[in-house]
Each structure stands twice: as C-alpha cells, then as structure tokens.
Design a protein around this motif. Sequence first.
Motif, PDB file in Angstrom:
ATOM      1  N   TYR A   1      60.605 -37.822  43.581  1.00  0.00           N
ATOM      2  CA  TYR A   1      60.527 -39.262  43.390  1.00  0.00           C
ATOM      3  C   TYR A   1      61.635 -39.749  42.474  1.00  0.00           C
ATOM      4  CZ  TYR A   1      55.929 -38.990  45.487  1.00  0.00           C
ATOM      5  OH  TYR A   1      54.910 -38.781  46.363  1.00  0.00           O
ATOM      6  N   THR A   2      62.151 -40.912  42.795  1.00  0.00           N
ATOM      7  CA  THR A   2      63.081 -41.589  41.906  1.00  0.00           C
ATOM      8  C   THR A   2      62.262 -42.231  40.800  1.00  0.00           C
ATOM      9  OG1 THR A   2      64.635 -42.071  43.689  1.00  0.00           O
ATOM     10  CG2 THR A   2      64.765 -43.475  41.733  1.00  0.00           C
ATOM     11  N   VAL A   3      62.695 -42.053  39.573  1.00  0.00           N
ATOM     12  CA  VAL A   3      62.036 -42.707  38.448  1.00  0.00           C
ATOM     13  C   VAL A   3      63.036 -43.648  37.786  1.00  0.00           C
ATOM     14  CG1 VAL A   3      60.435 -40.800  38.038  1.00  0.00           C
ATOM     15  CG2 VAL A   3      62.569 -40.874  36.771  1.00  0.00           C
ATOM     16  N   LEU A   4      62.522 -44.733  37.270  1.00  0.00           N
ATOM     17  CA  LEU A   4      63.350 -45.683  36.533  1.00  0.00           C
ATOM     18  C   LEU A   4      62.985 -45.583  35.064  1.00  0.00           C
ATOM     19  CD1 LEU A   4      63.071 -48.765  38.906  1.00  0.00           C
ATOM     20  CD2 LEU A   4      64.832 -46.993  38.856  1.00  0.00           C
ATOM     21  N   MET A   5      63.988 -45.284  34.242  1.00  0.00           N
ATOM     22  CA  MET A   5      63.748 -45.110  32.818  1.00  0.00           C
ATOM     23  C   MET A   5      64.423 -46.260  32.071  1.00  0.00           C
ATOM     24  SD  MET A   5      63.862 -41.872  30.284  1.00  0.00           S
ATOM     25  CE  MET A   5      63.262 -40.886  31.565  1.00  0.00           C
ATOM     26  N   GLU A   6      63.637 -46.889  31.212  1.00  0.00           N
ATOM     27  CA  GLU A   6      64.142 -48.022  30.439  1.00  0.00           C
ATOM     28  C   GLU A   6      63.975 -47.723  28.955  1.00  0.00           C
ATOM     29  OE1 GLU A   6      63.213 -52.776  29.869  1.00  0.00           O
ATOM     30  OE2 GLU A   6      62.169 -51.650  31.403  1.00  0.00           O
ATOM     31  N   LYS A   7      65.079 -47.892  28.211  1.00  0.00           N
ATOM     32  CA  LYS A   7      65.010 -47.699  26.761  1.00  0.00           C
ATOM     33  C   LYS A   7      64.360 -48.939  26.155  1.00  0.00           C
ATOM     34  CE  LYS A   7      67.741 -46.304  22.800  1.00  0.00           C
ATOM     35  NZ  LYS A   7      66.962 -45.159  22.402  1.00  0.00           N
TER      36      LYS A   7
ATOM     37  N   ASP B   1      62.272 -51.112  20.588  1.00  0.00           N
ATOM     38  CA  ASP B   1      61.749 -50.516  19.362  1.00  0.00           C
ATOM     39  C   ASP B   1      61.813 -48.988  19.371  1.00  0.00           C
ATOM     40  OD1 ASP B   1      59.868 -50.273  21.341  1.00  0.00           O
ATOM     41  OD2 ASP B   1      58.155 -50.724  20.052  1.00  0.00           O
ATOM     42  N   GLY B   2      62.581 -48.430  20.323  1.00  0.00           N
ATOM     43  CA  GLY B   2      62.708 -46.979  20.440  1.00  0.00           C
ATOM     44  C   GLY B   2      61.801 -46.441  21.525  1.00  0.00           C
ATOM     45  N   GLY B   3      62.103 -45.263  21.997  1.00  0.00           N
ATOM     46  CA  GLY B   3      61.321 -44.659  23.064  1.00  0.00           C
ATOM     47  C   GLY B   3      61.739 -45.168  24.430  1.00  0.00           C
ATOM     48  N   TYR B   4      61.052 -44.682  25.447  1.00  0.00           N
ATOM     49  CA  TYR B   4      61.389 -44.983  26.831  1.00  0.00           C
ATOM     50  C   TYR B   4      60.133 -45.269  27.638  1.00  0.00           C
ATOM     51  CZ  TYR B   4      65.864 -42.932  25.578  1.00  0.00           C
ATOM     52  OH  TYR B   4      67.057 -42.666  24.973  1.00  0.00           O
TER      53      TYR B   4
ATOM     54  N   GLN C   1      55.382 -43.304  29.303  1.00  0.00           N
ATOM     55  CA  GLN C   1      56.375 -43.521  28.259  1.00  0.00           C
ATOM     56  C   GLN C   1      56.472 -42.300  27.371  1.00  0.00           C
ATOM     57  OE1 GLN C   1      55.089 -46.938  26.075  1.00  0.00           O
ATOM     58  NE2 GLN C   1      53.149 -46.030  25.481  1.00  0.00           N
ATOM     59  N   GLY C   2      57.485 -42.300  26.529  1.00  0.00           N
ATOM     60  CA  GLY C   2      57.673 -41.223  25.571  1.00  0.00           C
ATOM     61  C   GLY C   2      58.635 -41.656  24.495  1.00  0.00           C
ATOM     62  N   SER C   3      58.586 -40.995  23.368  1.00  0.00           N
ATOM     63  CA  SER C   3      59.476 -41.379  22.275  1.00  0.00           C
ATOM     64  C   SER C   3      60.889 -40.833  22.459  1.00  0.00           C
ATOM     65  CB  SER C   3      58.893 -40.962  20.927  1.00  0.00           C
ATOM     66  OG  SER C   3      58.462 -39.633  20.949  1.00  0.00           O
ATOM     67  N   THR C   4      61.050 -39.810  23.306  1.00  0.00           N
ATOM     68  CA  THR C   4      62.382 -39.297  23.645  1.00  0.00           C
ATOM     69  C   THR C   4      62.516 -39.272  25.165  1.00  0.00           C
ATOM     70  OG1 THR C   4      61.700 -36.983  23.819  1.00  0.00           O
ATOM     71  CG2 THR C   4      62.377 -37.769  21.617  1.00  0.00           C
ATOM     72  N   TRP C   5      63.743 -39.132  25.636  1.00  0.00           N
ATOM     73  CA  TRP C   5      64.019 -39.042  27.078  1.00  0.00           C
ATOM     74  C   TRP C   5      63.219 -37.901  27.694  1.00  0.00           C
ATOM     75  CZ3 TRP C   5      67.488 -41.923  30.101  1.00  0.00           C
ATOM     76  CH2 TRP C   5      67.805 -41.381  31.357  1.00  0.00           C
ATOM     77  N   GLU C   6      63.292 -36.735  27.064  1.00  0.00           N
ATOM     78  CA  GLU C   6      62.617 -35.549  27.577  1.00  0.00           C
ATOM     79  C   GLU C   6      61.094 -35.721  27.592  1.00  0.00           C
ATOM     80  OE1 GLU C   6      64.956 -35.489  25.122  1.00  0.00           O
ATOM     81  OE2 GLU C   6      66.616 -34.638  26.261  1.00  0.00           O
ATOM     82  N   GLU C   7      60.559 -36.304  26.534  1.00  0.00           N
ATOM     83  CA  GLU C   7      59.121 -36.526  26.461  1.00  0.00           C
ATOM     84  C   GLU C   7      58.674 -37.506  27.549  1.00  0.00           C
ATOM     85  OE1 GLU C   7      56.948 -39.012  23.301  1.00  0.00           O
ATOM     86  OE2 GLU C   7      56.711 -36.932  22.600  1.00  0.00           O
TER      87      GLU C   7
END
Length: 77
Positions: free
Chosen positions: A8-14, A17-20, A33-39
Amino acid sequence: MSEKDLRYTVLMEKNEDGGYTVTVPSLPGCISQGSTWEEALTHIEEAISGYIEVARKLGRPIPVVVTVPMHAENAGL
C-alpha cells in the motif's frame, strides 16, 4: 492473495508540533501516527494489518490499490 503480498502507498505528513501522521488512501479510515518517521511506519503497518483482519472477519473485500498523484511541493523535494 496473501497479506504479505499486499503493498500500500502511505502518505506521511510531518506535524507542526513534531511527529508524523500517516494515512493509507486505499484503506479509508486507516490512519496512524508516531513521534518519529520509523515509529509512524511501524504503527501504520500494525493499523494496516488490523484493517485487513477486520475486513476479512466481516467478509468485506480487501482494497488493493488507489493511485495517489504526488506533487513535488508536497513531497519536500
């Protein structure tokens, strides 16, 4: 089709206030969501698995692909 074969294509937005925040256009309502890209990626993988599991239990079709156009200004390029 095996769950491991699905991609699946995912859309990640920063977030400001931090996190994604991550969404999956092919799976309406699948968001995490997560506080880091990897998370954030780890959490959305779990959300995708849960979405598919529930859809199967309910006898609903598993969406495969929705194409999302990418615009350079939105990609941070």
